[in-house]
Design a protein around this motif. Structure first.
Motif, PDB file in Angstrom:
ATOM      1  N   ASN A   1      20.663  41.657  13.889  1.00  0.00           N
ATOM      2  CA  ASN A   1      19.565  42.366  14.538  1.00  0.00           C
ATOM      3  C   ASN A   1      18.879  41.524  15.606  1.00  0.00           C
ATOM      4  O   ASN A   1      17.666  41.583  15.761  1.00  0.00           O
TER       5      ASN A   1
ATOM      6  N   LYS B   1      18.699  40.789  19.647  1.00  0.00           N
ATOM      7  CA  LYS B   1      19.032  41.262  20.994  1.00  0.00           C
ATOM      8  C   LYS B   1      18.364  40.335  21.997  1.00  0.00           C
ATOM      9  O   LYS B   1      17.384  39.662  21.687  1.00  0.00           O
ATOM     10  N   TYR B   2      18.888  40.338  23.198  1.00  0.00           N
ATOM     11  CA  TYR B   2      18.277  39.570  24.279  1.00  0.00           C
ATOM     12  C   TYR B   2      17.652  40.545  25.266  1.00  0.00           C
ATOM     13  O   TYR B   2      18.331  41.406  25.806  1.00  0.00           O
TER      14      TYR B   2
ATOM     15  N   PHE C   1      15.309  51.231  20.258  1.00  0.00           N
ATOM     16  CA  PHE C   1      16.521  50.522  20.621  1.00  0.00           C
ATOM     17  C   PHE C   1      17.705  51.462  20.425  1.00  0.00           C
ATOM     18  O   PHE C   1      17.759  52.214  19.457  1.00  0.00           O
TER      19      PHE C   1
ATOM     20  N   ASP D   1      21.180  51.068  19.906  1.00  0.00           N
ATOM     21  CA  ASP D   1      22.294  50.919  18.976  1.00  0.00           C
ATOM     22  C   ASP D   1      21.884  50.453  17.580  1.00  0.00           C
ATOM     23  O   ASP D   1      22.717  50.028  16.809  1.00  0.00           O
TER      24      ASP D   1
END
Length: 135
Positions: A48, A50-51, A104, A106
């Motif tokens: 979990n 993300k950037y 978010f 996905d």
């Protein structure tokens, strides 16, 4: 040449200990460590992360995340279990969720994770004691 290779092994080991604490080597690549450090600190293995605009965030709900410093995240893997994830070092003092305007794309999370939920995840990962390697 052996002194340089010994120096590089020492640097690699020092980096491991600085992030993970005491590690137990299972092979040349793989090691195990203690996920639950205390009630205010833990290290979890998760996907979990993300950037966002170059900054790592830990997603804790469909539209909430905690910003992380880049030195608190390390990519890890376990080829035997086909796991490619991140080791995330968490501290209760710096666990500040931010709400984003949109969900978010996905990731779907039913209930929002709190810091205590993530501590329980760290305890479960301690019980599993899966060996990992750095990417």
């Amino acid at each position: 040449m052996s002194t340089y290779s010994e120096y590089m092994k020492g640097v690699k080991e020092n980096n491991l200990v600085r992030f993970f604490g005491e590690v137990e080597h299972k092979s040349n690549k793989y090691f195990t460590f203690k996920h639950f450090i205390n009630n205010d600190e833990a290290i979890i293995i998760t996907n979990n992360v993300k950037y966002i605009k170059g900054n790592p965030v830990l997603i804790i709900a469909n539209n909430k995340a905690v910003y992380l410093k880049d030195w608190l995240v390390k990519p890890v893997h376990n080829y035997f279990n086909d796991i490619y994830a991140y080791a995330v070092k968490l501290n209760r003092q710096y666990f500040k969720p931010y709400t984003f305007k949109n969900d978010f794309e996905d990731i779907y999370i039913e209930t929002e994770y709190t810091f205590d939920d993530l501590l329980n995840v760290a305890k479960e990962q301690d019980a599993e004691n899966m060996k990992i390697a750095l990417d």
